[in-house]
Design an enzyme around this catalytic site. Structure first.
Site, PDB file in Angstrom:
ATOM      1  N   SER A   1      -6.321  -5.631  -0.328  1.00  0.00           N
ATOM      2  CA  SER A   1      -6.723  -4.231  -0.111  1.00  0.00           C
ATOM      3  C   SER A   1      -7.664  -4.182   1.078  1.00  0.00           C
ATOM      4  CB  SER A   1      -7.449  -3.710  -1.359  1.00  0.00           C
ATOM      5  OG  SER A   1      -7.937  -2.400  -1.140  1.00  0.00           O
TER       6      SER A   1
ATOM      7  N   TYR B   1     -14.132  -4.853  -7.669  1.00  0.00           N
ATOM      8  CA  TYR B   1     -12.784  -4.782  -7.087  1.00  0.00           C
ATOM      9  C   TYR B   1     -12.777  -5.381  -5.672  1.00  0.00           C
ATOM     10  CZ  TYR B   1      -8.523  -2.698  -5.161  1.00  0.00           C
ATOM     11  OH  TYR B   1      -7.303  -2.506  -4.556  1.00  0.00           O
TER      12      TYR B   1
HETATM   13  P1  NAP Z   1      -0.770   0.761 -10.312  1.00  0.00           P
HETATM   14  O1  NAP Z   1       0.152   1.845  -9.909  1.00  0.00           O
HETATM   15  O2  NAP Z   1      -1.878   1.053 -11.262  1.00  0.00           O
HETATM   16  O3  NAP Z   1       0.110  -0.454 -10.900  1.00  0.00           O
HETATM   17  C1  NAP Z   1      -0.519  -1.634 -11.341  1.00  0.00           C
HETATM   18  C2  NAP Z   1       0.546  -2.577 -11.863  1.00  0.00           C
HETATM   19  O4  NAP Z   1      -0.077  -3.798 -12.302  1.00  0.00           O
HETATM   20  C3  NAP Z   1       1.295  -2.027 -13.066  1.00  0.00           C
HETATM   21  O5  NAP Z   1       2.629  -2.461 -13.006  1.00  0.00           O
HETATM   22  C4  NAP Z   1       0.584  -2.676 -14.247  1.00  0.00           C
HETATM   23  O6  NAP Z   1       1.443  -2.706 -15.371  1.00  0.00           O
HETATM   24  C5  NAP Z   1       0.322  -4.069 -13.655  1.00  0.00           C
HETATM   25  N1  NAP Z   1      -0.744  -4.828 -14.322  1.00  0.00           N
HETATM   26  C6  NAP Z   1      -2.041  -4.507 -14.480  1.00  0.00           C
HETATM   27  N2  NAP Z   1      -2.692  -5.470 -15.137  1.00  0.00           N
HETATM   28  C7  NAP Z   1      -1.775  -6.455 -15.391  1.00  0.00           C
HETATM   29  C8  NAP Z   1      -1.829  -7.704 -16.043  1.00  0.00           C
HETATM   30  N3  NAP Z   1      -2.975  -8.186 -16.584  1.00  0.00           N
HETATM   31  N4  NAP Z   1      -0.704  -8.448 -16.129  1.00  0.00           N
HETATM   32  C9  NAP Z   1       0.463  -7.990 -15.597  1.00  0.00           C
HETATM   33  N5  NAP Z   1       0.575  -6.819 -14.956  1.00  0.00           N
HETATM   34  C10 NAP Z   1      -0.537  -6.051 -14.870  1.00  0.00           C
HETATM   35  O7  NAP Z   1      -1.471   0.090  -9.034  1.00  0.00           O
HETATM   36  P2  NAP Z   1      -1.137   0.195  -7.473  1.00  0.00           P
HETATM   37  O8  NAP Z   1      -1.946   1.298  -6.905  1.00  0.00           O
HETATM   38  O9  NAP Z   1       0.321   0.170  -7.238  1.00  0.00           O
HETATM   39  O10 NAP Z   1      -1.795  -1.186  -6.985  1.00  0.00           O
HETATM   40  C11 NAP Z   1      -1.005  -2.382  -6.905  1.00  0.00           C
HETATM   41  C12 NAP Z   1      -1.772  -3.394  -6.066  1.00  0.00           C
HETATM   42  O11 NAP Z   1      -2.040  -2.818  -4.794  1.00  0.00           O
HETATM   43  C13 NAP Z   1      -3.117  -3.796  -6.663  1.00  0.00           C
HETATM   44  O12 NAP Z   1      -3.323  -5.168  -6.466  1.00  0.00           O
HETATM   45  C14 NAP Z   1      -4.115  -2.984  -5.848  1.00  0.00           C
HETATM   46  O13 NAP Z   1      -5.351  -3.619  -5.753  1.00  0.00           O
HETATM   47  C15 NAP Z   1      -3.412  -2.910  -4.491  1.00  0.00           C
HETATM   48  N6  NAP Z   1      -3.797  -1.768  -3.651  1.00  0.00           N
HETATM   49  C16 NAP Z   1      -3.465  -0.489  -3.963  1.00  0.00           C
HETATM   50  C17 NAP Z   1      -3.798   0.559  -3.065  1.00  0.00           C
HETATM   51  C18 NAP Z   1      -3.405   1.991  -3.326  1.00  0.00           C
HETATM   52  O14 NAP Z   1      -3.689   2.857  -2.460  1.00  0.00           O
HETATM   53  N7  NAP Z   1      -2.748   2.319  -4.408  1.00  0.00           N
HETATM   54  C19 NAP Z   1      -4.510   0.275  -1.890  1.00  0.00           C
HETATM   55  C20 NAP Z   1      -4.855  -1.045  -1.626  1.00  0.00           C
HETATM   56  C21 NAP Z   1      -4.477  -2.057  -2.494  1.00  0.00           C
HETATM   57  P3  NAP Z   1       0.916  -2.817 -16.902  1.00  0.00           P
HETATM   58  O15 NAP Z   1      -0.217  -1.871 -17.046  1.00  0.00           O
HETATM   59  O16 NAP Z   1       2.123  -2.484 -17.717  1.00  0.00           O
HETATM   60  O17 NAP Z   1       0.526  -4.249 -17.086  1.00  0.00           O
END
Ligand code: NAP
Length: 263
Positions: free
Chosen positions: A143, A157
């Site tokens: 991130s 985070y």
């Molecule tokens: P999201 O929509 O909340 O999805 C998170 C995913 O991770 C879900 O599939 C969730 O499924 C899974 N997960 C969470 N804890 C887990 C565990 N212990 N074991 C297995 N699976 C797990 O998040 P997102 O926004 O797409 O973010 C995804 C990644 O991108 C993260 O690493 C985040 O830090 C990074 N990121 C996101 C953004 C953004 O703007 N959205 C920006 C920078 C970086 P379950 O709950 O079913 O386990």
């Protein structure tokens, strides 16, 4: 479509939602064979079903990637289904906000375990399946928050996301002898389901702070991941690819306004 991804066996952790869903669908469209992993089997399966409905190959699997057992089981399942493991996308992550003064040890540990410990555990499990083959790809979702910027409420985070890049650099050096590359993507503001629920005025303010003046799409992060997973990126390792619309570039906020005076 990147031809070299055809038939590749891919694990996408956190593949049931948001960026992970975009990555899983991207590999599906590139004719890779995808294992979509999250803790909720129904949600992982729903994304796998979407990929299959679009003509691809995919299955869902439930695992908690913060545990050694969860990672071992997901790699075993990918090898059982597809005969091998070529690509790991360590993408699962959580971002609950907590001020440092109120943050409990449990809050801190949960974020570190889900985001950083999982990066180590998923990588270690994947290496066991990849190392005899002379090639492999590991792509970590980091991130901007942590490696480059800070944001109130996200000290844990940010630490976990910066830690992922520290892990990546040594892993890239250590695993090069097996032909395994280790890279990361650094997403900026990406429009996911969770973000779409935030007030429009708040979202508008974020978009205004990005030189490209918009949020990124999950498919745009996926495009970066697909490149790093491809044969075409064979000589790229230990690299962190920003996919952030230039968000981290302006020296001061006024740099964004001052571009108007140049036209
Ligand atoms: P999201 O929509 O909340 O999805 C998170 C995913 O991770 C879900 O599939 C969730 O499924 C899974 N997960 C969470 N804890 C887990 C565990 N212990 N074991 C297995 N699976 C797990 O998040 P997102 O926004 O797409 O973010 C995804 C990644 O991108 C993260 O690493 C985040 O830090 C990074 N990121 C996101 C953004 C953004 O703007 N959205 C920006 C920078 C970086 P379950 O709950 O079913 O386990």
């Amino acid at each position: 479509m990147i031809k070299s991804l055809e038939s590749r066996s891919v694990i996408v952790t956190g593949g049931s939602k948001g960026i992970g869903r975009g990555i899983a669908r991207g590999f599906g469209a590139a004719a890779s064979r995808v294992l979509v992993v999250s803790r909720h089997l129904d949600q992982a399966r729903a994304v796998a079903d979407e990929i299959v409905a679009a003509g691809g190959t995919a299955a869902g699997f439930a695992a908690d990637v913060s545990t050694p057992e969860g990672n071992a089981a997901m790699v075993e399942r990918a090898v059982e289904l597809y005969g091998t493991l070529d690509i790991l996308c360590a993408n699962a992550g959580i971002y609950p906000a907590a001020a440092i003064e109120e943050m409990t040890v449990e809050d801190f540990d949960k974020v570190m375990n889900t985001n950083l410990r999982s990066t180590f555990l998923s990588t270690a499990a994947a290496v066991k399946a990849m190392k005899g083959k002379g090639r492999g790809r590991i792509i970590i979702t980091s991130s901007t928050t942590g490696p480059i910027t800070g944001y109130p409420g996200w000290a844990h985070y940010g630490a976990s996301k910066a830690g992922q890049l520290g892990f990546m650099r040594t892993a890239a050096v250590e695993l090069a002898r097996y032909g395994i590359t280790v890279n990361a993507v650094i997403p900026g503001p990406i429009m996911t389901d969770g973000l779409a629920e935030l007030p429009q005025a708040f979202l508008d303010k974020i978009a205004a702070a990005v030189p490209l003046k918009r949020f990124g799409g999950v498919d745009e992060v996926a495009n970066g991941v697909l490149f790093l997973a491809s044969d075409e990126a064979a000589y790229v390792t230990g690299h962190a690819l920003s996919v952030d619309g230039g968000m981290t570039l302006p020296e001061f906020e006024m740099a964004l306004d001052d571009t108007a005076s140049l036209t």
